[in-house]
Design an enzyme around this catalytic site. Structure first.
Site, PDB file in Angstrom:
ATOM      1  N   LYS A  35      35.654  46.382  40.769  1.00 59.68           N
ATOM      2  CA  LYS A  35      35.017  47.074  41.905  1.00 59.68           C
ATOM      3  C   LYS A  35      35.741  48.395  42.073  1.00 59.68           C
ATOM      4  CE  LYS A  35      33.717  45.182  45.859  1.00 59.68           C
ATOM      5  NZ  LYS A  35      32.247  45.185  46.074  1.00 59.68           N
TER       6      LYS A  35
HETATM    7  C1  LIG Z   1      27.465  46.119  42.877  1.00 58.34           C
HETATM    8  C2  LIG Z   1      27.705  44.818  43.619  1.00 58.34           C
HETATM    9  N1  LIG Z   1      27.155  43.674  43.106  1.00 58.34           N
HETATM   10  C3  LIG Z   1      27.327  42.478  43.721  1.00 58.34           C
HETATM   11  C4  LIG Z   1      28.059  42.385  44.892  1.00 58.34           C
HETATM   12  C5  LIG Z   1      28.246  41.000  45.488  1.00 58.34           C
HETATM   13  O1  LIG Z   1      29.593  40.582  45.234  1.00 58.34           O
HETATM   14  P1  LIG Z   1      30.302  39.563  46.234  1.00 58.34           P
HETATM   15  O2  LIG Z   1      30.515  40.298  47.517  1.00 58.34           O
HETATM   16  O3  LIG Z   1      31.586  39.219  45.546  1.00 58.34           O
HETATM   17  O4  LIG Z   1      29.379  38.397  46.411  1.00 58.34           O
HETATM   18  C6  LIG Z   1      28.639  43.532  45.472  1.00 58.34           C
HETATM   19  C7  LIG Z   1      29.432  43.420  46.750  1.00 58.34           C
HETATM   20  N2  LIG Z   1      29.191  44.533  47.627  1.00 58.34           N
HETATM   21  C8  LIG Z   1      30.215  44.704  48.652  1.00 58.34           C
HETATM   22  C9  LIG Z   1      30.211  46.117  49.187  1.00 58.34           C
HETATM   23  C10 LIG Z   1      29.156  46.431  50.205  1.00 58.34           C
HETATM   24  C11 LIG Z   1      29.342  47.865  50.737  1.00 58.34           C
HETATM   25  O5  LIG Z   1      28.335  48.427  51.181  1.00 58.34           O
HETATM   26  O6  LIG Z   1      30.478  48.393  50.693  1.00 58.34           O
HETATM   27  C12 LIG Z   1      30.099  43.626  49.742  1.00 58.34           C
HETATM   28  O7  LIG Z   1      29.052  42.951  49.804  1.00 58.34           O
HETATM   29  O8  LIG Z   1      31.086  43.489  50.497  1.00 58.34           O
HETATM   30  C13 LIG Z   1      28.479  44.759  44.810  1.00 58.34           C
HETATM   31  O9  LIG Z   1      29.023  45.893  45.307  1.00 58.34           O
END
Ligand SMILES: Cc1[nH+]cc(COP(=O)(O)O)c(CN[C@@H](CCC(=O)O)C(=O)O)c1O
Length: 307
Positions: free
Chosen positions: A158
């Site tokens: 990330k």
């Molecule tokens: C590109 C991406 N794909 C999938 C996910 C889901 O991953 P997880 O949270 O581990 O289930 C997230 C989390 N996106 C984070 C950032 C949001 C933001 O606007 O900043 C979140 O959901 O916290 C992504 O950023």
């Protein structure tokens, strides 16, 4: 969004919110050389608890490793600081944002001697795509921007700088009157949302794009897969999903820490299923919220106030 926040934690100290600043020549500000996490603390029946903290923290340190960012704190130190910050803010539930980045030092692409800074912030964050979205679903559009490939930028990290890809997709969707985007990968197949993973339901079976589709290995995705399999569903967790399959899906939904489990009711103005939350989505969304409200899977919850 941050009205209720008094302090953050930066580089080992609790700092007043208005003093939480970085230098103009911070390396990460210029080159995107930072990594971050998104985690939720839920108000469970047994008190506030951070959901799957260990998995998020592992991913945080793994993301840092990709860029030789040496986080100058042990995992236990960040854990204690996070719990203490939540207690100091007095939040029962909140969103947690750890971040580590190359700070103010000599500029130039090689971060070289730039110091690594680490921050923690917590704040109340409700339904990511809107309260109604959780019930009624969201209208999304396939973005003209493609997700970068894992061969171009590591998708298992990330990385702050890579979120310009997500920002472009999300902005385009909103400018065209949609709540969110779906992003295709460089092959033109479905990757995920700008900040979410995506699931498809067809003929009673569940599909979600695999890591080879240039997606983030979402922790909510892992949770949804486990909840679905526990309920007897066949889950294809390495699916390749074409754009056309979105249109003919029986159900679609996003998962993410911020998005939780959000139904998708239309794609490019094509109604999905009945145009509202489908029965499988409803079952998994209910299971998810029952889980995070009950804290029943103890290994997934880290209680902030020891009762
Ligand atoms: C590109 C991406 N794909 C999938 C996910 C889901 O991953 P997880 O949270 O581990 O289930 C997230 C989390 N996106 C984070 C950032 C949001 C933001 O606007 O900043 C979140 O959901 O916290 C992504 O950023």
């Amino acid at each position: 969004m941050f009205e209720a926040v008094d302090e953050v934690w930066m580089d080992g100290e609790f700092v007043d919110f208005e003093d939480a600043n970085v230098h103009l020549l911070t390396h990460a500000l210029h080159y995107g050389t930072g990594v971050f996490e998104g985690v939720r603390c839920y108000e469970t029946e047994e008190g506030p608890a951070i959901f799957r903290w260990e998995e998020h923290l592992d991913r945080f340190y793994n993301s840092a490793e990709v860029y030789d960012i040496e986080i100058p704190f042990e995992k236990q130190e960040l854990t204690e600081a996070t719990e203490e910050l939540i207690r100091r803010e007095g939040f029962e539930s909140c969103y947690i944002r750890p971040i580590a980045f190359y700070g103010y030092g000599p500029l130039g692409l090689n971060p070289g001697k730039s110091p690594v800074q680490v921050g923690l912030a917590v704040w109340p964050w409700g339904a990511y795509l809107g309260e109604e979205a959780l019930e009624d679903g969201v209208d999304v559009a396939v973005s003209s921007w493609r997700k970068y490939a894992s061969s171009q930028i590591p998708t298992n990290a990330k990385t702050t700088g890579t979120y310009v890809n997500s920002v472009l997709a999300s902005l385009e969707a909103k400018e065209n009157g949609y709540t969110e985007a779906i992003v295709l990968n460089k092959e033109g197949n479905v990757a995920e949302g700008p900040g979410e993973n995506i699931f498809l339901v067809r003929d009673g079976e569940i599909y979600t794009t695999g890591l080879a589709e240039s997606i983030l290995d979402g922790i909510t995705r892992r949770t949804a897969i486990e909840l679905a399999e526990e309920r007897g569903y066949t889950v294809h967790d390495d699916a390749t999903i074409s754009r056309g399959e979105l249109y003919t899906a029986d159900e679609l939904f996003f998962t993410g820490t911020a998005a939780e489990v959000t139904p998708i009711r239309s794609v490019d103005d094509n109604e999905i299923g009945t145009g509202t939350k489908g029965p499988v989505t409803d079952e998994l969304q209910t299971a998810f919220f029952d889980l995070v409200e009950s804290g029943e899977r103890e290994e997934w919850f880290r209680y902030v106030y020891s009762n």
